[in-house]
Design an enzyme around this catalytic site. Structure first.
Site, PDB file in Angstrom:
ATOM      1  N   CYS A  25       0.815  -1.222   0.000  1.00  0.00           N
ATOM      2  CA  CYS A  25       0.000   0.000   0.000  1.00  0.00           C
ATOM      3  C   CYS A  25       0.849   1.274   0.000  1.00  0.00           C
ATOM      4  O   CYS A  25       0.646   2.167  -0.830  1.00  0.00           O
ATOM      5  CB  CYS A  25      -0.984  -0.018   1.164  1.00  0.00           C
ATOM      6  SG  CYS A  25      -0.256   0.155   2.814  1.00  0.00           S
ATOM      7  N   HIS A  64      -2.809   1.388   6.770  1.00  0.00           N
ATOM      8  CA  HIS A  64      -3.141   1.228   5.348  1.00  0.00           C
ATOM      9  C   HIS A  64      -3.379   2.595   4.733  1.00  0.00           C
ATOM     10  O   HIS A  64      -3.904   3.507   5.392  1.00  0.00           O
ATOM     11  CB  HIS A  64      -4.372   0.341   5.179  1.00  0.00           C
ATOM     12  CG  HIS A  64      -4.613  -0.052   3.740  1.00  0.00           C
ATOM     13  ND1 HIS A  64      -3.828  -0.980   3.092  1.00  0.00           N
ATOM     14  CD2 HIS A  64      -5.520   0.387   2.827  1.00  0.00           C
ATOM     15  CE1 HIS A  64      -4.261  -1.116   1.848  1.00  0.00           C
ATOM     16  NE2 HIS A  64      -5.271  -0.289   1.661  1.00  0.00           N
ATOM     17  N   HIS A 124      -5.786   1.686  -4.617  1.00  0.00           N
ATOM     18  CA  HIS A 124      -4.872   1.221  -3.569  1.00  0.00           C
ATOM     19  C   HIS A 124      -4.422  -0.206  -3.843  1.00  0.00           C
ATOM     20  O   HIS A 124      -5.040  -0.944  -4.617  1.00  0.00           O
ATOM     21  CB  HIS A 124      -5.538   1.311  -2.183  1.00  0.00           C
ATOM     22  CG  HIS A 124      -6.605   0.282  -1.941  1.00  0.00           C
ATOM     23  ND1 HIS A 124      -6.804  -0.319  -0.715  1.00  0.00           N
ATOM     24  CD2 HIS A 124      -7.544  -0.260  -2.770  1.00  0.00           C
ATOM     25  CE1 HIS A 124      -7.803  -1.168  -0.785  1.00  0.00           C
ATOM     26  NE2 HIS A 124      -8.277  -1.161  -2.015  1.00  0.00           N
TER      27      HIS A 124
END
Length: 337
Positions: free
Chosen positions: A252, A300, A312
């Site tokens: 990420c 995240h 993402h």
């Protein structure tokens, strides 16, 4: 009506006796049990988890794995940064050490001169010439030279000691970080094993599935944000790989780092640092290109596209894709340019 004595009643009037189960009765029981088992099996088959249920289970377990991955990214990047600082200090220390050695050599020459000739010899020489003023002048010059050398040496040694002390601190920090890095690297095998287990769980339950990566909507931002969004959207379909910063796989924070690097903005490969590298903005202010973070520990991150959408790198087994930000708890937004 005549009453028949009990002892003379016919068998038809005798009380009913409990009969023993016959073989056919046992057979019926067995058949009934078999039917029940079959029904139970059929019920279990109907209760098999759906693809979405399996994905939800994997998402939940992944939520526990990803913080460890980002912690690894943090420690690894700190290690690399401090190794670079230590090398820069070492490069500065080497010339300082050389200057100190040269200064000490010059002072040694002065000391040797005093030792071999001595002031009294020079006084005798000057008295022989009848010019004691010359002797005073020469001794004053020698004394001034000695003080200048001492001052130069003191400055050089102080600078060298400063860098040596800083380097010792960094060396100790590097030892600590290297130990942490090794510990986290050891966890890599555990993480990889858990990822394989989750992927096997998916394949066993629902087989191989085609994942819709979505499509990036048109955005109205310009400049660096537009470059970052365009770059991130060009990565759709590329698989997740933890610790990776591209160009073929991403985690990420690796994806956000990669996208913004193309726009000329440097981000650290760690969600915690990326949170601090941007300035806080509210959801109402958020625009395409901003970073959106999730969970209380912000482990995240994705690139916001507007209208509650983001691009993402979600987790292992999943490609880079467009998703709605509302499926995870949003921690906040940051603008990096």
């Amino acid at each position: 009506m005549a009453i028949v004595p009990a002892q003379s009643r016919s068998p038809d009037h005798a009380p009913a006796r409990r009969r023993r189960p016959t073989r056919s009765f046992h057979l019926l029981l067995a058949m009934a049990a078999a039917v029940c088992v079959g029904l139970t099996s059929a019920g279990s088959a109907q209760a098999a988890p759906t693809a979405q249920e399996v994905e939800n289970q994997i998402d939940k377990q992944w939520e526990q794995l990803e913080p460890t991955i980002e912690q690894y990214n943090k420690v690894h990047n700190q290690l690399l940064a401090n190794q670079k600082k230590a090398k820069e200090l070492e490069d500065k220390i080497q010339p300082l050490s050389l200057q100190t050695d040269l200064a000490m050599t010059r002072v040694g020459g002065i000391a040797a001169k005093y030792y071999k000739i001595g002031p009294s010899s020079e006084v005798n020489a000057m008295l022989a010439t009848g010019d004691p003023g010359t002797l005073t002048e020469q001794l004053t010059i020698l004394d001034r030279l000695a003080r200048d050398e001492q001052r130069q040496i003191a400055d050089v040694v102080a600078a060298r000691d400063k860098f040596n002390a800083e380097k010792q601190r960094l060396d100790a920090l590097i030892v600590q970080l290297a130990r942490q890095d090794a510990d986290l690297a050891a966890k890599k095998k555990q993480i990889d094993a858990e990822i394989k287990r989750l992927e096997k769980l998916r394949e066993t339950a629902v087989g191989k599935v085609t994942i819709d990566v979505g499509a990036c909507p048109a955005v109205t931002v310009i400049g660096k944000a537009a470059i970052a969004v365009r770059t991130a959207c060009q990565q759709l379909g590329k698989m997740y790989k933890w610790g990776s910063t591209g160009p073929n796989t991403f985690d990420c924070s690796g994806l956000t780092q990669f996208a913004w690097k193309k726009a000329g903005v440097s981000l650290t490969h760690f969600t915690g640092d990326q949170w601090n590298e941007g300035r806080p903005i509210s959801k109402s202010e958020a625009r395409a290109g901003d970073l959106v973070f999730f969970f209380a520990d912000r482990h995240h991150v994705g690139i916001y596209l507007g209208n509650n959408l983001m691009v993402h790198a979600s987790r292992a087994g999943q490609p880079v894709k467009v998703a709605n930000i509302q499926y995870m708890p949003v921690a906040g937004f940051r603008r990096v340019a």
